[in-house]
Design a protein around this motif. Structure first.
Motif, PDB file in Angstrom:
ATOM      1  N   TYR A 148       0.805  -0.988  -0.064  1.00 41.86           N
ATOM      2  CA  TYR A 148      -0.051   0.056   0.096  1.00 41.86           C
ATOM      3  C   TYR A 148       0.901   1.142  -0.111  1.00 41.86           C
ATOM      4  N   LYS A 149       0.153   2.318  -0.215  1.00 41.00           N
ATOM      5  CA  LYS A 149       0.869   3.732  -0.043  1.00 41.00           C
ATOM      6  C   LYS A 149       0.199   4.694   1.030  1.00 41.00           C
ATOM      7  N   MET A 150       1.305   5.143   1.605  1.00 37.53           N
ATOM      8  CA  MET A 150       0.793   5.691   2.821  1.00 37.53           C
ATOM      9  C   MET A 150       1.275   7.209   2.958  1.00 37.53           C
ATOM     10  N   MET A 151       0.550   8.292   3.407  1.00 34.61           N
ATOM     11  CA  MET A 151       1.179   9.479   3.444  1.00 34.61           C
ATOM     12  C   MET A 151       0.524  10.086   4.798  1.00 34.61           C
ATOM     13  N   ILE A 152       1.294  10.613   5.638  1.00 35.30           N
ATOM     14  CA  ILE A 152       1.104  11.333   6.685  1.00 35.30           C
ATOM     15  C   ILE A 152       1.049  12.868   6.519  1.00 35.30           C
ATOM     16  N   GLU A 153      -0.137  13.270   6.806  1.00 34.10           N
ATOM     17  CA  GLU A 153      -0.166  14.916   6.341  1.00 34.10           C
ATOM     18  C   GLU A 153       0.394  15.789   7.522  1.00 34.10           C
ATOM     19  N   PRO A 154       0.908  16.963   6.791  1.00 34.76           N
ATOM     20  CA  PRO A 154       1.759  17.879   7.602  1.00 34.76           C
ATOM     21  C   PRO A 154       0.956  18.309   8.727  1.00 34.76           C
ATOM     22  N   THR A 207      15.969   6.496  12.369  1.00 35.45           N
ATOM     23  CA  THR A 207      16.841   7.381  13.033  1.00 35.45           C
ATOM     24  C   THR A 207      16.602   8.721  12.614  1.00 35.45           C
ATOM     25  N   ALA A 208      15.745   9.183  11.621  1.00 32.52           N
ATOM     26  CA  ALA A 208      15.203  10.427  11.669  1.00 32.52           C
ATOM     27  C   ALA A 208      13.662  10.335  11.211  1.00 32.52           C
ATOM     28  N   ASP A 209      13.254  11.853  11.541  1.00 36.01           N
ATOM     29  CA  ASP A 209      11.781  11.551  11.403  1.00 36.01           C
ATOM     30  C   ASP A 209      11.449  11.239   9.877  1.00 36.01           C
ATOM     31  N   ILE A 210       9.971  10.700   9.404  1.00 34.33           N
ATOM     32  CA  ILE A 210       9.568  10.659   8.372  1.00 34.33           C
ATOM     33  C   ILE A 210       9.173  11.971   7.683  1.00 34.33           C
ATOM     34  N   GLN A 211       9.244  12.063   6.478  1.00 35.86           N
ATOM     35  CA  GLN A 211       8.689  13.207   5.636  1.00 35.86           C
ATOM     36  C   GLN A 211       7.067  13.271   5.875  1.00 35.86           C
ATOM     37  N   ARG A 212       6.572  14.133   6.389  1.00 32.16           N
ATOM     38  CA  ARG A 212       5.104  14.517   6.209  1.00 32.16           C
ATOM     39  C   ARG A 212       5.001  15.104   4.787  1.00 32.16           C
ATOM     40  N   GLY A 213       3.523  14.531   4.333  1.00 30.67           N
ATOM     41  CA  GLY A 213       3.381  15.072   2.823  1.00 30.67           C
ATOM     42  C   GLY A 213       3.825  14.029   1.785  1.00 30.67           C
ATOM     43  N   LYS A 214       4.680  13.272   1.949  1.00 29.87           N
ATOM     44  CA  LYS A 214       5.238  12.273   1.164  1.00 29.87           C
ATOM     45  C   LYS A 214       4.743  10.975   1.017  1.00 29.87           C
ATOM     46  N   TRP A 215       4.205  10.533  -0.225  1.00 29.74           N
ATOM     47  CA  TRP A 215       3.694   9.197  -0.282  1.00 29.74           C
ATOM     48  C   TRP A 215       4.748   8.159  -0.168  1.00 29.74           C
ATOM     49  N   TYR A 216       4.719   7.342   0.661  1.00 23.45           N
ATOM     50  CA  TYR A 216       5.681   6.092   0.928  1.00 23.45           C
ATOM     51  C   TYR A 216       5.054   4.621   0.272  1.00 23.45           C
ATOM     52  N   ASP A 217       5.974   3.975  -0.313  1.00 19.87           N
ATOM     53  CA  ASP A 217       5.401   2.712  -0.983  1.00 19.87           C
ATOM     54  C   ASP A 217       5.720   1.633   0.286  1.00 19.87           C
ATOM     55  N   MET A 218       4.587   1.109   0.641  1.00 17.93           N
ATOM     56  CA  MET A 218       5.098  -0.085   1.902  1.00 17.93           C
ATOM     57  C   MET A 218       4.514  -1.288   1.351  1.00 17.93           C
ATOM     58  N   GLU A 219       5.578  -2.148   1.941  1.00 17.39           N
ATOM     59  CA  GLU A 219       5.175  -3.854   1.512  1.00 17.39           C
ATOM     60  C   GLU A 219       5.543  -4.537   2.904  1.00 17.39           C
ATOM     61  N   ILE A 220       4.822  -5.505   3.344  1.00 19.53           N
ATOM     62  CA  ILE A 220       4.694  -6.250   4.685  1.00 19.53           C
ATOM     63  C   ILE A 220       4.594  -7.544   4.296  1.00 19.53           C
TER      64      ILE A 220
END
Length: 303
Positions: A148-154, A207-220
């Motif tokens: 899936y793709k996920m994005m956390i809003e700013p 080790t660093a914060d995720i980038q808000r507003g960016k779509w990430y491709d996730m696979e589990i």
């Protein structure tokens, strides 16, 4: 004389008409009042009966029954790419379907989920969707795969002690989670043992914060195995494997599993709202879903 007679004759007729109009108005007012009282009584009776019927399923609520109000999204179902999900949310702002098949979940302070069969504890907030079907761990349910793709809003940085955006649920605390723990760093957490007394391990932490507003491709890819001979938890983000765990995962007393995703958290100390978006969600079960063998080592940032 004739004119005088006409005037004296018409006066009582006008009076009669006035009296009739007054009587009709009074009768109309009485009928309207009676109808309103009947409707009000009916609504009170329906509400009382609904509460009486629901009380059989709410005997374990953590607050008095008369304070219970069903979540407006409690019975909402959606079919996304052939998988049916039930929405668990308490307010209209919690869940929306946007353009291009994007699912938006938002939690605000105080968004405590409650239904006729379940209510979250005080201080827990939720806007999630979960599969309506359970999968037997004795069969294909022990092996789960998702993309899936996920994005956390700013927005304000997460201050919730725990905030889960994806979980493989088998009863009790989930044995596999994608989560954030008091900050904006993504973590992968697994558990094993029993659901009442789990052993927890963080198998990846940014080790660093995720980038808000960016779509990430996730696979589990998760293979549940409480005994540890075949268990694993692999997670890829934007094509890079970030979690590469092999060993015990799952509970010896669990019998079935299903997937849940959205926003599920402990109420944050900062009181901030949180919103996450998903799209292109595909989930499957069974050995055919397995997509990769473990890499020699996970990427930087795991522990």
């Amino acid at each position: 004389m004739f004119n005088l007679w006409v005037r004296t004759y018409r006066r009582p007729r006008g009076l009669i008409r006035t009296m009739m109009r007054t009587d009709r108005r009074r009768l109309g007012a009485v009928l309207i009042s009676a109808a309103m009282l009947t409707c009000l009584f009916g609504l009170i009776l329906i509400r009382y009966q609904s509460r009486a019927l629901a009380s059989m399923a709410t005997s374990n609520l953590s607050f008095p029954f008369l304070q219970w109000t069903a979540s407006i999204l409690e019975h909402k179902l959606i079919d996304y790419r052939g998988t049916v999900y039930r929405i668990a949310a308490s307010s209209s702002h919690n869940f929306r379907i946007l353009d291009n098949g994007i699912l938006r979940f938002e939690v605000r302070q105080g968004d405590r989920y409650r239904s006729a069969s379940w209510t979250d504890s005080v201080g827990v907030e939720r806007s999630e969707m979960g599969e309506t079907s359970n999968h037997a761990l004795s069969g294909e349910g022990s092996h789960f795969h998702a993309t899936y793709k996920m994005m956390i809003e700013p927005g304000a940085k997460n201050t919730a002690q725990w905030l889960v955006t994806g979980q493989l649920f088998t009863g009790g605390t989930p044995p596999f989670e994608i989560k954030f723990m008091g900050n904006d760093k993504m973590a992968v957490v697994i558990k094993y043992g029993t659901s009442s007394s789990p052993v927890e391990k963080t198998v990846y932490l940014d080790t660093a914060d995720i980038q808000r507003g960016k779509w990430y491709d996730m696979e589990i890819d998760v293979q549940l195995d409480a005994n540890g001979s075949n268990g694993h938890a692999y997670v890829w983000r934007d094509g890079t494997k970030i979690a590469n765990y092999t060993g015990k995962i799952g509970y010896t007393n669990a019998t079935q599993s299903h997937w849940e995703m959205g926003a599920y958290r402990k109420s944050p100390s900062g009181g901030e709202s949180f919103a996450v978006n998903y799209k292109d969600i595909d989930i499957s079960y069974g050995s055919a879903s397995h997509s990769d063998s473990p890499d020699p080592s996970p990427t930087a940032g795991s522990r």
